[in-house]
Write a protein that holds these residues in place. Structure first.
Motif, PDB file in Angstrom:
ATOM      1  N   ALA A 141      -6.659 -89.589  60.817  1.00 22.47           N
ATOM      2  CA  ALA A 141      -5.375 -89.370  60.148  1.00 22.47           C
ATOM      3  C   ALA A 141      -5.468 -88.170  59.200  1.00 22.47           C
ATOM      4  O   ALA A 141      -4.580 -87.304  59.187  1.00 22.47           O
ATOM      5  CB  ALA A 141      -4.967 -90.631  59.386  1.00 22.47           C
ATOM      6  N   LYS A 142      -6.531 -88.105  58.416  1.00 20.05           N
ATOM      7  CA  LYS A 142      -6.693 -86.995  57.475  1.00 20.05           C
ATOM      8  C   LYS A 142      -6.783 -85.656  58.215  1.00 20.05           C
ATOM      9  O   LYS A 142      -6.201 -84.649  57.777  1.00 20.05           O
ATOM     10  CB  LYS A 142      -7.946 -87.217  56.623  1.00 20.05           C
ATOM     11  N   PHE A 143      -7.482 -85.648  59.338  1.00 18.90           N
ATOM     12  CA  PHE A 143      -7.545 -84.426  60.138  1.00 18.90           C
ATOM     13  C   PHE A 143      -6.137 -84.004  60.555  1.00 18.90           C
ATOM     14  O   PHE A 143      -5.780 -82.816  60.463  1.00 18.90           O
ATOM     15  CB  PHE A 143      -8.420 -84.645  61.375  1.00 18.90           C
ATOM     16  N   CYS A 144      -5.339 -84.940  61.034  1.00 22.54           N
ATOM     17  CA  CYS A 144      -3.977 -84.623  61.479  1.00 22.54           C
ATOM     18  C   CYS A 144      -3.131 -84.081  60.339  1.00 22.54           C
ATOM     19  O   CYS A 144      -2.393 -83.094  60.501  1.00 22.54           O
ATOM     20  CB  CYS A 144      -3.323 -85.863  62.078  1.00 22.54           C
ATOM     21  N   PHE A 145      -3.207 -84.713  59.166  1.00 24.10           N
ATOM     22  CA  PHE A 145      -2.422 -84.257  58.023  1.00 24.10           C
ATOM     23  C   PHE A 145      -2.742 -82.807  57.677  1.00 24.10           C
ATOM     24  O   PHE A 145      -1.850 -82.025  57.328  1.00 24.10           O
ATOM     25  CB  PHE A 145      -2.709 -85.121  56.795  1.00 24.10           C
ATOM     26  N   GLU A 146      -4.016 -82.444  57.772  1.00 22.45           N
ATOM     27  CA  GLU A 146      -4.438 -81.107  57.362  1.00 22.45           C
ATOM     28  C   GLU A 146      -4.233 -80.057  58.454  1.00 22.45           C
ATOM     29  O   GLU A 146      -3.956 -78.893  58.155  1.00 22.45           O
ATOM     30  CB  GLU A 146      -5.907 -81.144  56.931  1.00 22.45           C
ATOM     31  N   GLU A 147      -4.343 -80.486  59.709  1.00 19.29           N
ATOM     32  CA  GLU A 147      -4.246 -79.536  60.822  1.00 19.29           C
ATOM     33  C   GLU A 147      -2.803 -79.253  61.219  1.00 19.29           C
ATOM     34  O   GLU A 147      -2.426 -78.105  61.445  1.00 19.29           O
ATOM     35  CB  GLU A 147      -5.016 -80.082  62.024  1.00 19.29           C
ATOM     36  N   PHE A 148      -2.001 -80.296  61.311  1.00 27.78           N
ATOM     37  CA  PHE A 148      -0.652 -80.139  61.873  1.00 27.78           C
ATOM     38  C   PHE A 148       0.380 -80.068  60.754  1.00 27.78           C
ATOM     39  O   PHE A 148       1.185 -80.995  60.534  1.00 27.78           O
ATOM     40  CB  PHE A 148      -0.355 -81.276  62.848  1.00 27.78           C
ATOM     41  N   THR A 149       0.364 -78.956  60.055  1.00 29.85           N
ATOM     42  CA  THR A 149       1.261 -78.782  58.915  1.00 29.85           C
ATOM     43  C   THR A 149       2.717 -78.594  59.358  1.00 29.85           C
ATOM     44  O   THR A 149       3.624 -78.615  58.526  1.00 29.85           O
ATOM     45  CB  THR A 149       0.818 -77.584  58.067  1.00 29.85           C
ATOM     46  N   GLU A 150       2.932 -78.436  60.668  1.00 28.43           N
ATOM     47  CA  GLU A 150       4.300 -78.333  61.184  1.00 28.43           C
ATOM     48  C   GLU A 150       5.038 -79.669  61.103  1.00 28.43           C
ATOM     49  O   GLU A 150       6.265 -79.714  61.200  1.00 28.43           O
ATOM     50  CB  GLU A 150       4.288 -77.902  62.658  1.00 28.43           C
ATOM     51  N   VAL A 151       4.283 -80.755  60.965  1.00 26.30           N
ATOM     52  CA  VAL A 151       4.866 -82.101  60.996  1.00 26.30           C
ATOM     53  C   VAL A 151       5.275 -82.516  59.592  1.00 26.30           C
ATOM     54  O   VAL A 151       4.480 -82.444  58.642  1.00 26.30           O
ATOM     55  CB  VAL A 151       3.857 -83.117  61.576  1.00 26.30           C
ATOM     56  N   HIS A 152       6.507 -82.978  59.471  1.00 29.23           N
ATOM     57  CA  HIS A 152       7.019 -83.475  58.182  1.00 29.23           C
ATOM     58  C   HIS A 152       6.969 -84.998  58.107  1.00 29.23           C
ATOM     59  O   HIS A 152       6.689 -85.559  57.047  1.00 29.23           O
ATOM     60  CB  HIS A 152       8.452 -82.997  57.976  1.00 29.23           C
ATOM     61  N   TYR A 153       7.247 -85.667  59.240  1.00 31.99           N
ATOM     62  CA  TYR A 153       7.323 -87.131  59.261  1.00 31.99           C
ATOM     63  C   TYR A 153       6.126 -87.720  60.005  1.00 31.99           C
ATOM     64  O   TYR A 153       5.929 -87.444  61.198  1.00 31.99           O
ATOM     65  CB  TYR A 153       8.610 -87.591  59.940  1.00 31.99           C
ATOM     66  N   TRP A 154       5.355 -88.547  59.305  1.00 32.37           N
ATOM     67  CA  TRP A 154       4.193 -89.202  59.890  1.00 32.37           C
ATOM     68  C   TRP A 154       4.367 -90.712  59.863  1.00 32.37           C
ATOM     69  O   TRP A 154       4.889 -91.264  58.903  1.00 32.37           O
ATOM     70  CB  TRP A 154       2.924 -88.860  59.092  1.00 32.37           C
ATOM     71  N   ARG A 197      -4.795 -97.239  53.480  1.00 35.69           N
ATOM     72  CA  ARG A 197      -5.751 -96.188  53.145  1.00 35.69           C
ATOM     73  C   ARG A 197      -5.232 -94.809  53.570  1.00 35.69           C
ATOM     74  O   ARG A 197      -5.389 -93.819  52.831  1.00 35.69           O
ATOM     75  CB  ARG A 197      -7.095 -96.488  53.787  1.00 35.69           C
ATOM     76  N   ALA A 198      -4.607 -94.748  54.748  1.00 34.64           N
ATOM     77  CA  ALA A 198      -4.065 -93.466  55.207  1.00 34.64           C
ATOM     78  C   ALA A 198      -2.909 -93.010  54.321  1.00 34.64           C
ATOM     79  O   ALA A 198      -2.801 -91.813  53.987  1.00 34.64           O
ATOM     80  CB  ALA A 198      -3.615 -93.582  56.661  1.00 34.64           C
ATOM     81  N   VAL A 199      -2.057 -93.935  53.924  1.00 36.00           N
ATOM     82  CA  VAL A 199      -0.938 -93.595  53.024  1.00 36.00           C
ATOM     83  C   VAL A 199      -1.472 -93.062  51.701  1.00 36.00           C
ATOM     84  O   VAL A 199      -0.982 -92.050  51.169  1.00 36.00           O
ATOM     85  CB  VAL A 199      -0.034 -94.822  52.800  1.00 36.00           C
ATOM     86  N   ASN A 200      -2.469 -93.726  51.160  1.00 33.93           N
ATOM     87  CA  ASN A 200      -3.011 -93.293  49.867  1.00 33.93           C
ATOM     88  C   ASN A 200      -3.660 -91.919  49.957  1.00 33.93           C
ATOM     89  O   ASN A 200      -3.518 -91.091  49.049  1.00 33.93           O
ATOM     90  CB  ASN A 200      -3.998 -94.334  49.349  1.00 33.93           C
ATOM     91  N   ILE A 201      -4.345 -91.639  51.051  1.00 34.37           N
ATOM     92  CA  ILE A 201      -4.919 -90.305  51.253  1.00 34.37           C
ATOM     93  C   ILE A 201      -3.821 -89.259  51.320  1.00 34.37           C
ATOM     94  O   ILE A 201      -3.906 -88.185  50.715  1.00 34.37           O
ATOM     95  CB  ILE A 201      -5.794 -90.283  52.523  1.00 34.37           C
ATOM     96  N   PHE A 202      -2.765 -89.571  52.050  1.00 33.43           N
ATOM     97  CA  PHE A 202      -1.642 -88.642  52.197  1.00 33.43           C
ATOM     98  C   PHE A 202      -1.035 -88.307  50.836  1.00 33.43           C
ATOM     99  O   PHE A 202      -0.787 -87.136  50.508  1.00 33.43           O
ATOM    100  CB  PHE A 202      -0.585 -89.258  53.112  1.00 33.43           C
ATOM    101  N   LYS A 203      -0.805 -89.335  50.023  1.00 35.13           N
ATOM    102  CA  LYS A 203      -0.145 -89.128  48.738  1.00 35.13           C
ATOM    103  C   LYS A 203      -1.076 -88.484  47.712  1.00 35.13           C
ATOM    104  O   LYS A 203      -0.662 -87.611  46.937  1.00 35.13           O
ATOM    105  CB  LYS A 203       0.385 -90.462  48.211  1.00 35.13           C
ATOM    106  N   GLU A 204      -2.324 -88.904  47.698  1.00 31.79           N
ATOM    107  CA  GLU A 204      -3.246 -88.405  46.681  1.00 31.79           C
ATOM    108  C   GLU A 204      -3.684 -86.972  46.943  1.00 31.79           C
ATOM    109  O   GLU A 204      -4.128 -86.279  46.014  1.00 31.79           O
ATOM    110  CB  GLU A 204      -4.441 -89.349  46.571  1.00 31.79           C
ATOM    111  N   MET A 282      -4.125-101.702  49.308  1.00 31.50           N
ATOM    112  CA  MET A 282      -2.826-102.138  49.807  1.00 31.50           C
ATOM    113  C   MET A 282      -1.759-102.152  48.709  1.00 31.50           C
ATOM    114  O   MET A 282      -0.611-101.752  48.928  1.00 31.50           O
ATOM    115  CB  MET A 282      -2.960-103.507  50.476  1.00 31.50           C
ATOM    116  N   LYS A 283      -2.139-102.573  47.509  1.00 33.61           N
ATOM    117  CA  LYS A 283      -1.179-102.588  46.400  1.00 33.61           C
ATOM    118  C   LYS A 283      -0.802-101.174  45.981  1.00 33.61           C
ATOM    119  O   LYS A 283       0.357-100.914  45.629  1.00 33.61           O
ATOM    120  CB  LYS A 283      -1.752-103.373  45.224  1.00 33.61           C
ATOM    121  N   LYS A 284      -1.766-100.253  46.001  1.00 34.85           N
ATOM    122  CA  LYS A 284      -1.440 -98.856  45.688  1.00 34.85           C
ATOM    123  C   LYS A 284      -0.452 -98.284  46.692  1.00 34.85           C
ATOM    124  O   LYS A 284       0.484 -97.566  46.330  1.00 34.85           O
ATOM    125  CB  LYS A 284      -2.718 -98.008  45.689  1.00 34.85           C
TER     126      LYS A 284
END
Length: 466
Positions: A141-154, A197-204, A282-284
């Protein structure tokens, strides 16, 4: 006639394994489905809809028919053939080319990171029952967030509940394990922890865009007003709806949810324990979801059932053959007074309205909702390029009216993605169950707009449900 908001998204949904084909092209690694489907000998995902090669045509059709968004997934094993380790650059380049074509055609991609296609190396090592694989998913997931910056909605996952139940309860998916409630609940929890965990990585990491999860949510109603049937419907709902929404929006399981889950597990002579540290993540994440994707096709009526688990999954389209009786939960009954598809899926738009209103009331931090899948599987009749599919239009009209009513009653629904954009490969039905706005001749890969495609275009242009 009812209306939709002017900014309401009208999209089409796909999934990598069901649309791309090219399962052994471009450096793609295997998934469990490749071997499983060959062993079954019924059909394979080759060539599916050949989206791997045909995506410019499909995205041009989107532009022509006013479909402003496409829901798609990135095949994990096309990026990491073994699920981790060396990156397959050819796969990376392929998705960049798809997103470039989306931009050219003014089509917004909504991208799912995992849609039923764990790389086989990881699948054979326990899939999401093995918590090591959560680490591999999070890294992907982290690789995708960093590589595919063309994507707005995950979206992190597609349909966590069907992943767990089809693998370990119904046995419809590999590894074909049936009635193992311990594995089912463990898989559900581990995937929700992975989502968090993926959501928290995305936001942080302050990545641009929005992130959510796609849940398959099917309302459960009691077959009668008897206390026994009311209780059975509650149990079915706790496992299939509340467990997921509690995890997503509370970050823990409410006492009522866990009481029901414990009852189900005890009836099946098993139990589960969760690592308390999971709930920190999960709470975060519970307040960080930008949207909820809902896949909704039908509703269920449930009555008390005291026997052993037994089921039959209707994969052929022979009406009246579906059976679902689960020990410790209940029996999903047939409703002869309600319309059904050939696959015994009850057509009940009111169920989607009830679900949307319930989410607004019970989980007020839901933020916004997209209907990420809804549609009618149908045996389309092809006559010299003409496909008249009025039953599909009637189906869509009913569900759009329910969405419009929910919006009117204050639910923040921002868009709809029909399943599916074009006809695709179906996991357990092969190719005879068609959902698409565009008919695919799977031999020639030629596309033909159905009557429903023209109806959908008119709704998209006018935002009026005609």
């Amino acid at each position: 006639m009812r209306n939709l908001p002017k900014d309401f998204i009208m999209g089409g949904a796909t999934a990598a394994y069901q649309a791309e084909g090219a399962t052994m092209e471009g450096g793609k690694g295997p998934v469990a489905w490749d071997e499983f489907l060959i062993e079954k000998g019924r059909y394979t995902a080759e060539p599916a809809s050949d989206f791997y090669h045909q995506f410019p045509i499909d995205l041009e059709l989107c532009e022509k028919f006013k479909i402003d968004s496409i829901r798609m997934s990135i095949a994990w094993s096309r990026i990491f053939p073994n699920g981790f380790g060396e990156v397959n650059q050819e796969g990376v380049d392929y998705y960049h080319s798809v997103f470039a074509e989306c931009r050219k055609r003014n089509v917004m991609p909504f991208v799912t990171i995992h849609h039923f296609d764990t790389p086989k190396t990881l699948f054979d090592n326990g899939d999401f029952l093995n918590r090591e694989n959560v680490e591999h998913f999070v890294n992907f997931a982290k690789f995708c967030f960093e590589e595919f910056t063309e994507v707005h909605y995950w979206s992190t996952f597609n349909e966590i509940y069907p992943v767990a139940t089809n693998q370990y309860l119904t046995g419809a998916f590999p590894p074909e394990i049936q009635f193992d409630l311990k594995k089912t609940v463990t898989c559900l929890h581990n995937m929700m922890w992975a989502h968090a965990r993926a959501v928290n990585i995305f936001k942080e990491n302050n990545y641009e865009g929005e992130i959510g999860v796609v849940h398959s949510l099917e309302p459960k109603y009691p077959a009668s007003d008897s206390p026994e049937d009311l209780h059975a419907a509650m149990l079915d709902d706790a496992l299939s709806v509340k467990f997921l929404l509690d995890a997503t929006y509370l970050g823990y399981y409410s006492n009522s949810t866990m009481d029901a889950i414990t009852e189900i597990l005890e009836a099946n002579e098993t139990s589960v324990e969760f690592d308390e540290n999971d709930f920190i993540e999960m709470k975060k994440a519970a307040t960080r979801n930008d949207y909820l994707g809902i896949n909704n096709y039908h509703s269920h009526w449930v009555k008390e059932y005291k026997g052993e688990s037994t089921l039959h999954y209707n994969t052929t389209g022979k009406k009246g053959t579906q059976v679902y009786k689960i020990k410790g939960i209940g029996e999903r009954i047939k409703r002869d007074d309600l319309p059904k598809t050939d696959w015994d899926w009850i057509i009940y738009p009111e169920g989607l309205y009830d679900l949307l209103v319930r989410i607004k009331q019970d989980y007020p931090n839901y933020n916004k909702i997209y209907i990420t899948e809804n549609g009618m599987g149908y045996k389309d009749h092809f006559e010299e390029g003409i496909i008249m599919d009025e039953p599909r239009i009637d189906y869509l009209r009913g569900y759009f009216n329910s969405i419009s009513r929910a919006i009117e009653d204050g639910v923040n629904v921002k868009g709809y993605f029909i399943w599916s954009l074009m006809d695709v490969f179906s996991w357990v039905n092969g190719y005879n169950k068609r959902y698409g706005l565009f008919y695919v001749d799977f031999e020639t890969q030629k596309r033909y707009p159905k009557e429903s495609a023209y109806w959908y275009k008119l709704v998209s242009e006018t935002k009026t449900i005609i």
